[in-house]
Write a protein that holds these residues in place. Structure first.
Motif, PDB file in Angstrom:
ATOM      1  N   ARG A 171     -26.601  30.484 -10.366  1.00  0.00           N
ATOM      2  CA  ARG A 171     -26.856  31.151 -11.355  1.00  0.00           C
ATOM      3  C   ARG A 171     -27.634  32.209 -10.922  1.00  0.00           C
ATOM      4  O   ARG A 171     -28.747  33.178 -11.320  1.00  0.00           O
ATOM      5  CB  ARG A 171     -26.724  31.613 -12.902  1.00  0.00           C
ATOM      6  N   GLY A 172     -28.894  31.192 -10.608  1.00  0.00           N
ATOM      7  CA  GLY A 172     -30.159  31.294 -10.171  1.00  0.00           C
ATOM      8  C   GLY A 172     -30.580  32.318  -8.934  1.00  0.00           C
ATOM      9  O   GLY A 172     -29.672  32.234  -8.070  1.00  0.00           O
ATOM     10  N   SER A 173     -31.948  33.649  -9.380  1.00  0.00           N
ATOM     11  CA  SER A 173     -31.570  34.874  -8.043  1.00  0.00           C
ATOM     12  C   SER A 173     -32.862  34.477  -6.519  1.00  0.00           C
ATOM     13  O   SER A 173     -32.195  34.385  -6.040  1.00  0.00           O
ATOM     14  CB  SER A 173     -32.774  35.477  -8.798  1.00  0.00           C
ATOM     15  N   ASP A 174     -32.996  32.538  -7.372  1.00  0.00           N
ATOM     16  CA  ASP A 174     -33.400  31.997  -5.455  1.00  0.00           C
ATOM     17  C   ASP A 174     -32.290  30.437  -5.503  1.00  0.00           C
ATOM     18  O   ASP A 174     -32.970  30.475  -4.036  1.00  0.00           O
ATOM     19  CB  ASP A 174     -34.598  31.507  -6.445  1.00  0.00           C
ATOM     20  N   ALA A 175     -30.911  31.265  -5.695  1.00  0.00           N
ATOM     21  CA  ALA A 175     -30.283  30.189  -5.167  1.00  0.00           C
ATOM     22  C   ALA A 175     -30.087  30.561  -3.942  1.00  0.00           C
ATOM     23  O   ALA A 175     -29.847  32.058  -3.588  1.00  0.00           O
ATOM     24  CB  ALA A 175     -28.862  29.864  -6.040  1.00  0.00           C
ATOM     25  N   ASP A 176     -29.462  30.232  -3.021  1.00  0.00           N
ATOM     26  CA  ASP A 176     -28.427  30.259  -1.353  1.00  0.00           C
ATOM     27  C   ASP A 176     -27.644  31.121  -1.882  1.00  0.00           C
ATOM     28  O   ASP A 176     -27.735  32.507  -0.953  1.00  0.00           O
ATOM     29  CB  ASP A 176     -28.630  29.333  -0.721  1.00  0.00           C
ATOM     30  N   ASP A 180     -22.287  34.874 -10.447  1.00  0.00           N
ATOM     31  CA  ASP A 180     -22.826  35.588 -11.698  1.00  0.00           C
ATOM     32  C   ASP A 180     -21.784  34.905 -13.304  1.00  0.00           C
ATOM     33  O   ASP A 180     -20.612  35.332 -12.665  1.00  0.00           O
ATOM     34  CB  ASP A 180     -22.749  36.585 -12.114  1.00  0.00           C
ATOM     35  N   ASP A 181     -22.359  33.741 -13.454  1.00  0.00           N
ATOM     36  CA  ASP A 181     -21.036  33.406 -14.500  1.00  0.00           C
ATOM     37  C   ASP A 181     -22.098  32.338 -15.129  1.00  0.00           C
ATOM     38  O   ASP A 181     -23.159  31.468 -14.972  1.00  0.00           O
ATOM     39  CB  ASP A 181     -20.343  32.297 -13.636  1.00  0.00           C
ATOM     40  N   THR A 182     -21.717  33.069 -16.030  1.00  0.00           N
ATOM     41  CA  THR A 182     -22.944  32.251 -17.596  1.00  0.00           C
ATOM     42  C   THR A 182     -22.242  30.627 -17.827  1.00  0.00           C
ATOM     43  O   THR A 182     -23.065  29.681 -18.124  1.00  0.00           O
ATOM     44  CB  THR A 182     -22.201  32.468 -18.780  1.00  0.00           C
ATOM     45  N   GLY A 183     -21.097  29.759 -16.974  1.00  0.00           N
ATOM     46  CA  GLY A 183     -20.634  28.770 -17.076  1.00  0.00           C
ATOM     47  C   GLY A 183     -21.447  27.559 -15.826  1.00  0.00           C
ATOM     48  O   GLY A 183     -21.554  26.580 -15.848  1.00  0.00           O
ATOM     49  N   ALA A 184     -22.540  27.965 -14.852  1.00  0.00           N
ATOM     50  CA  ALA A 184     -23.119  27.207 -13.845  1.00  0.00           C
ATOM     51  C   ALA A 184     -24.674  27.624 -13.846  1.00  0.00           C
ATOM     52  O   ALA A 184     -25.475  28.271 -14.738  1.00  0.00           O
ATOM     53  CB  ALA A 184     -22.802  28.412 -12.683  1.00  0.00           C
ATOM     54  N   SER A 185     -25.048  26.295 -13.924  1.00  0.00           N
ATOM     55  CA  SER A 185     -26.311  26.610 -13.769  1.00  0.00           C
ATOM     56  C   SER A 185     -27.560  27.237 -13.064  1.00  0.00           C
ATOM     57  O   SER A 185     -26.776  27.519 -11.975  1.00  0.00           O
ATOM     58  CB  SER A 185     -26.886  24.880 -13.695  1.00  0.00           C
ATOM     59  N   ARG A 186     -28.591  27.170 -12.832  1.00  0.00           N
ATOM     60  CA  ARG A 186     -29.596  27.793 -12.046  1.00  0.00           C
ATOM     61  C   ARG A 186     -29.689  27.185 -10.635  1.00  0.00           C
ATOM     62  O   ARG A 186     -29.085  28.027  -9.504  1.00  0.00           O
ATOM     63  CB  ARG A 186     -30.879  28.034 -12.381  1.00  0.00           C
ATOM     64  N   HIS A 187     -29.750  26.283 -10.663  1.00  0.00           N
ATOM     65  CA  HIS A 187     -29.473  25.168  -9.873  1.00  0.00           C
ATOM     66  C   HIS A 187     -28.060  24.492  -9.403  1.00  0.00           C
ATOM     67  O   HIS A 187     -28.187  23.052 -10.462  1.00  0.00           O
ATOM     68  CB  HIS A 187     -30.657  24.516  -8.766  1.00  0.00           C
ATOM     69  N   HIS A 188     -26.959  24.927  -9.654  1.00  0.00           N
ATOM     70  CA  HIS A 188     -25.755  24.030 -10.132  1.00  0.00           C
ATOM     71  C   HIS A 188     -25.419  22.871  -8.777  1.00  0.00           C
ATOM     72  O   HIS A 188     -24.899  21.829  -9.440  1.00  0.00           O
ATOM     73  CB  HIS A 188     -24.837  24.838 -10.202  1.00  0.00           C
ATOM     74  N   ALA A 189     -25.447  23.067  -7.637  1.00  0.00           N
ATOM     75  CA  ALA A 189     -24.814  22.111  -6.334  1.00  0.00           C
ATOM     76  C   ALA A 189     -25.025  22.740  -4.961  1.00  0.00           C
ATOM     77  O   ALA A 189     -25.792  24.331  -5.338  1.00  0.00           O
ATOM     78  CB  ALA A 189     -23.346  22.519  -6.361  1.00  0.00           C
ATOM     79  N   GLN A 190     -24.835  21.500  -4.385  1.00  0.00           N
ATOM     80  CA  GLN A 190     -25.533  22.257  -3.364  1.00  0.00           C
ATOM     81  C   GLN A 190     -24.794  21.962  -1.721  1.00  0.00           C
ATOM     82  O   GLN A 190     -23.382  20.851  -2.626  1.00  0.00           O
ATOM     83  CB  GLN A 190     -26.491  21.753  -2.561  1.00  0.00           C
ATOM     84  N   ILE A 191     -24.332  22.383  -1.114  1.00  0.00           N
ATOM     85  CA  ILE A 191     -24.002  21.710   0.202  1.00  0.00           C
ATOM     86  C   ILE A 191     -24.459  21.795   1.403  1.00  0.00           C
ATOM     87  O   ILE A 191     -26.161  22.159   1.625  1.00  0.00           O
ATOM     88  CB  ILE A 191     -22.633  22.425   0.890  1.00  0.00           C
ATOM     89  N   LEU A 192     -24.277  20.353   1.692  1.00  0.00           N
ATOM     90  CA  LEU A 192     -24.957  20.392   3.237  1.00  0.00           C
ATOM     91  C   LEU A 192     -24.368  20.007   4.822  1.00  0.00           C
ATOM     92  O   LEU A 192     -23.536  19.698   4.263  1.00  0.00           O
ATOM     93  CB  LEU A 192     -25.461  18.308   3.140  1.00  0.00           C
ATOM     94  N   TRP A 193     -24.547  20.882   5.440  1.00  0.00           N
ATOM     95  CA  TRP A 193     -23.557  21.250   6.902  1.00  0.00           C
ATOM     96  C   TRP A 193     -24.827  19.977   7.314  1.00  0.00           C
ATOM     97  O   TRP A 193     -25.215  21.348   7.884  1.00  0.00           O
ATOM     98  CB  TRP A 193     -23.448  22.572   6.686  1.00  0.00           C
ATOM     99  N   ASP A 194     -23.628  19.442   8.472  1.00  0.00           N
ATOM    100  CA  ASP A 194     -24.758  19.127   9.680  1.00  0.00           C
ATOM    101  C   ASP A 194     -24.541  19.442  10.617  1.00  0.00           C
ATOM    102  O   ASP A 194     -24.696  19.224  12.318  1.00  0.00           O
ATOM    103  CB  ASP A 194     -24.716  17.441   9.520  1.00  0.00           C
ATOM    104  N   GLY A 195     -23.556  20.992  10.838  1.00  0.00           N
ATOM    105  CA  GLY A 195     -22.997  21.272  11.860  1.00  0.00           C
ATOM    106  C   GLY A 195     -21.344  20.811  12.542  1.00  0.00           C
ATOM    107  O   GLY A 195     -21.165  21.418  13.139  1.00  0.00           O
ATOM    108  N   ALA A 196     -21.302  19.968  11.710  1.00  0.00           N
ATOM    109  CA  ALA A 196     -19.476  19.575  11.928  1.00  0.00           C
ATOM    110  C   ALA A 196     -18.999  19.310  10.579  1.00  0.00           C
ATOM    111  O   ALA A 196     -17.795  19.372  10.987  1.00  0.00           O
ATOM    112  CB  ALA A 196     -20.090  18.640  12.706  1.00  0.00           C
ATOM    113  N   ARG A 197     -19.835  18.776   9.883  1.00  0.00           N
ATOM    114  CA  ARG A 197     -18.888  18.245   8.166  1.00  0.00           C
ATOM    115  C   ARG A 197     -19.700  18.817   7.065  1.00  0.00           C
ATOM    116  O   ARG A 197     -21.250  18.840   7.561  1.00  0.00           O
ATOM    117  CB  ARG A 197     -18.862  16.542   8.872  1.00  0.00           C
TER     118      ARG A 197
END
Length: 257
Positions: A171-176, A180-197
């Motif tokens: 939800r944070g403006s600094d997230a990638d 816009d969801d009040t049920g989300a944290s400012r930094h809720h989750a992250q996705i790691l992408w290595d180019g294939a997976r």
């Protein structure tokens, strides 16, 4: 080198988040509905329809399929969709979103039919003065080349490209990717992408992260997975596209002008 796309019996793009079968065309129709809604809703009331292009692309794969070994069927991966001036203007106005949907359709159809490509998928729209409105022609070829695996997040019909490395959703403006969801944290989750997976991590959020119906803290992220954060539904997709060389792809997208 033949390219097999990601997907298999346990991870077919033609399933929903709970593993139930979903028709490829049905899924694609829903994607196109998202792309052509809103300001573009009036665009396709006449002339060539996007679903007619999608059907033509699938036919092109099927008719050009060539058996090269017992377990390999080679199909074209480079497509030029020639359109009348009016149809080209309407479809080109949608920009990359429509090309992404066509690419996803070709990719899903290839996985379902166990087809293989010589390289990444390239789809280009081209204006053809010799065609009348409502007609099209597709030229296709087997083009060897480097593949660019391009991950995107589909959120409410809007696509967010992901970069290699770490992308934060929250939800944070600094997230990638900001939702816009009040049920989300400012930094809720992250996705790691290595180019294939891909891999999905919950970042200690208050309400948790759901992946394909299961609450997770850390898990592999297969293509066409459904992520739920608060009330927001996010679909993770991976497009196998050809890597552009020396600006050739961008020049071709201008319709040969």
């Amino acid at each position: 080198m033949l390219v097999a796309l990601p997907g298999g019996p346990d991870n077919m793009p033609g399933t929903d988040g709970e593993g139930n079968p979903v028709g490829i065309l049905d899924s694609f129709e829903r994607g196109l509905e998202r792309v052509v809604n809103g300001a573009f809703a009036k665009t396709f009331k006449s002339g060539l329809q996007p679903l007619e292009v999608s059907s033509a692309l699938r036919r092109e794969l099927d008719t050009k399929a060539a058996v090269v070994s017992r377990d390999r069927i080679l199909v074209p991966n480079d497509f030029t969709v020639r359109l009348s001036p009016d149809d080209y203007a309407r479809m080109n106005a949608l920009g990359p979103a429509l090309i992404d949907e066509f690419t996803q359709l070709v990719q899903q159809h290839a996985v379902a039919q166990r087809y293989a490509f010589a390289g990444g998928i390239s789809i280009v729209l081209q204006r053809d003065e010799g065609l009348t409105t409502g007609t099209l022609r597709i030229d296709s070829a087997n083009a060897k080349g480097e593949i660019s695996w391009n991950p995107v997040l589909d959120i409410g019909g809007t696509r967010f490209p992901l970069r290699k490395g770490r992308s934060v959703i929250g939800r944070g403006s600094d997230a990638d990717v900001t939702i816009d969801d009040t049920g989300a944290s400012r930094h809720h989750a992250q996705i790691l992408w290595d180019g294939a997976r891909g891999e999905l991590h919950d970042l200690g959020s208050t309400n948790g992260t759901i992946l394909n119906g299961q609450r997770i803290t850390k898990a592999p992220l297969p293509p066409d997975s459904v992520i739920e954060i608060g009330r927001t539904r996010i679909v993770f997709r991976v497009l196998a596209q050809s890597a552009p060389a020396d600006g050739l792809a961008s020049a071709r997208r201008e319709g040969g002008r």
